[in-house]
Write a protein that holds these residues in place. Structure first.
Motif, PDB file in Angstrom:
ATOM      1  N   LEU A   1       0.833  -1.209   0.000  1.00 37.22           N
ATOM      2  CA  LEU A   1       0.000   0.000   0.000  1.00 37.22           C
ATOM      3  C   LEU A   1       0.866   1.258   0.000  1.00 37.22           C
ATOM      4  N   ALA A   2       1.940   1.261   0.786  1.00 43.06           N
ATOM      5  CA  ALA A   2       2.830   2.425   0.796  1.00 43.06           C
ATOM      6  C   ALA A   2       3.481   2.638  -0.563  1.00 43.06           C
ATOM      7  N   GLY A   3       3.826   1.547  -1.248  1.00 42.69           N
ATOM      8  CA  GLY A   3       4.386   1.688  -2.589  1.00 42.69           C
ATOM      9  C   GLY A   3       3.403   2.301  -3.561  1.00 42.69           C
ATOM     10  N   ARG A   4       2.135   1.896  -3.473  1.00 39.83           N
ATOM     11  CA  ARG A   4       1.127   2.462  -4.376  1.00 39.83           C
ATOM     12  C   ARG A   4       0.848   3.923  -4.040  1.00 39.83           C
ATOM     13  N   VAL A   5       0.872   4.242  -2.751  1.00 38.90           N
ATOM     14  CA  VAL A   5       0.625   5.631  -2.362  1.00 38.90           C
ATOM     15  C   VAL A   5       1.778   6.535  -2.800  1.00 38.90           C
ATOM     16  N   LEU A   6       3.008   6.036  -2.700  1.00 39.54           N
ATOM     17  CA  LEU A   6       4.178   6.842  -3.030  1.00 39.54           C
ATOM     18  C   LEU A   6       4.547   6.794  -4.508  1.00 39.54           C
ATOM     19  N   ARG A   7       3.831   6.006  -5.302  1.00 36.57           N
ATOM     20  CA  ARG A   7       4.166   5.940  -6.728  1.00 36.57           C
ATOM     21  C   ARG A   7       4.038   7.298  -7.412  1.00 36.57           C
ATOM     22  N   PRO A   8       2.959   8.075  -7.174  1.00 34.30           N
ATOM     23  CA  PRO A   8       2.929   9.419  -7.787  1.00 34.30           C
ATOM     24  C   PRO A   8       4.067  10.310  -7.314  1.00 34.30           C
ATOM     25  N   MET A   9       4.495  10.145  -6.051  1.00 35.37           N
ATOM     26  CA  MET A   9       5.611  10.948  -5.572  1.00 35.37           C
ATOM     27  C   MET A   9       6.890  10.604  -6.317  1.00 35.37           C
TER      28      MET A   9
END
Length: 447
Positions: free
Chosen positions: A145-153
């Motif tokens: 989940l953290a990877g998906r959240v930080l993908r736009p970053m």
């Protein structure tokens, strides 16, 4: 006279007190070293720790509720005389026990206690195993989940690293919901747009400055070569060349001074003091203007003598602003024209503003070129050797921006330009309503 007794030296810190800063520094370095550097690792560890903590609290609450549950024992009591047996219920060790059931009750209570303890142990072990399995699963899910959240970053970071001075026109253009990440990307795009505008303005400024400085240098070199190569040169010809060189040097000094003033104005106001805009206009108009005498331009001050316009700012910069406006209006004028200078205080809505208005007669100004005139080295018409480099209005804009003033300009019907600069009105200390009453009238203005 006896000398005063020397003051006792300050007490020296104890070894324990001296050791506290060292210990705190070691703790800070250890905590900084143990903290993961990647945001994804920190988020996964945080989510996993929150799940373990909430699971432990839930397990503790469940264990306490089950452990304090009431144990109920039932007895079948058959009386000596009576047709039907009777069911007696004992809800705990304090309940009355029928006669003849003491030994049986004790055995049943011990057996119930052992059974309850075994059940509680099994509950604790099985719940702990389940919580450990779910903790591992939650950490894994938190990582994903953290990877998906930080993908736009990561996309925003890669885009920022890709953009340099050569492709500053590119934008991130992040698509998606209007969340915090898109707001950050839009803010970065806005910053890149302002940076592109500043870079383009800087490039134009450097190019125009180099062009303005190259022309007089070329003329100076030509005059010097002419004086050296001309074998028939006389003292009179040398004098003429020297006079021309002196004039060119004076123009270069004026250009450099204008460039320095522009740089200082764009840097901002370093010293602000209470001023009266009316007094500044009056002092500037007392100085004769060569351009006004040459074109026989009439300069009129339309400000009443009792009008005071209190502002805050730098006196030298504001005098330069007014002088540049009046000189520009006098130079770009028609023969026998006029320049109107007025100062007014306006407070229609909100805090008051001190407005400086300068208008002139002159040639027609295309409306689409009004804003362009306030760029460096931009002139409505170019005349070689006239001593005007197109920096006057750009300096005016820079000084107005440094004083938080609003500059508006528009073409005047029939020819000429109308420039208005609105300054924040200085509020008298202790007066929060925005009003200000002058303590003395302004000095008479010169025509």
């Amino acid at each position: 006279m006896p000398s005063p007794a020397p003051s006792p030296p300050p007490p020296r810190p104890s070894p324990r007190q001296r050791g506290l800063p060292v210990f705190s520094g070691l703790v800070e370095r250890w905590a900084r070293r143990m903290t993961p550097r990647r945001v994804r690792v920190r988020l996964a560890a945080l989510f996993g720790a929150l799940f373990v903590a909430s699971g432990a609290v839930l397990l503790g609450i469940t264990y306490l509720l089950v452990g304090h549950s009431v144990r109920t024992l039932g007895f079948v009591h058959k009386p000596a005389s009576g047709p039907q047996p009777r069911l007696n219920v004992q809800s705990g060790p304090g309940s009355p026990t029928p006669p003849g059931f003491d030994a049986m009750t004790q055995q049943l209570q011990e057996q119930a206690a052992r059974l309850h303890a075994a059940q509680m142990h099994n509950l604790l072990v099985q719940s702990g195993v389940a919580m450990a399995i779910m903790a591992v699963i939650s950490v894994a899910l938190s990582w994903v989940l953290a990877g998906r959240v930080l993908r736009p970053m990561r996309a925003v970071t890669a885009g920022i690293r890709r953009i340099s001075a050569n492709n500053v026109h590119e934008r991130l253009a992040v698509q998606g919901p209007a969340d915090e990440i898109k707001d950050l990307a839009d803010s970065v795009d806005g910053l890149l747009g302002r940076l592109e505008t500043a870079l383009e303005s800087h490039k134009r400024f450097v190019t125009n400055a180099a062009h303005e400085l190259r022309t007089p240098l070329t003329v100076e070199r030509a005059l010097l070569e002419e004086s050296l190569l001309d074998s028939d040169a006389t003292a009179e010809s040398f004098r003429e060349n020297f006079q021309r060189l002196l004039k060119i040097s004076t123009q270069q000094a004026a250009l450099l001074e204008s460039l320095l003033t522009l740089a200082v104005s764009e840097r901002g106001v370093e010293r602000s003091e209470p001023l009266d805009l009316t007094e500044i206009v009056r002092s500037v108009l007392l100085t004769p203007l060569p351009d006004a005498r040459r074109n026989e331009v009439r300069i009129e001050n339309g400000t009443p003598t009792t009008t005071a316009a209190p502002v805050s700012g730098d006196t030298v910069l504001l005098e330069r602003l007014v002088a540049n406006l009046v000189q520009n209006a006098a130079y770009y004028n028609v023969e026998g024209g006029h320049v109107d200078v007025a100062v007014a205080v306006r407070s229609e809505a909100g805090p008051g503003r001190a407005v400086l208005r300068v208008s002139n007669t002159g040639p027609e100004v295309p409306p689409d070129r009004v804003d362009q005139l306030f760029e460096p080295f931009q002139r409505l018409r170019r005349t070689a050797g006239d001593g005007h480099h197109g920096l006057g209005l750009s300096i005016v804009r820079a000084i107005a921006g440094a004083h938080d003033a609003t500059l508006t300009a528009r073409a005047r019907p029939g020819g000429g330009l109308i420039v208005e600069i609105s300054f924040p009105l200085r509020v008298k200390p202790g007066n929060r309503t925005g009003g200000w009453s002058p303590t003395r009238p302004a000095a008479p203005a010169s025509k």
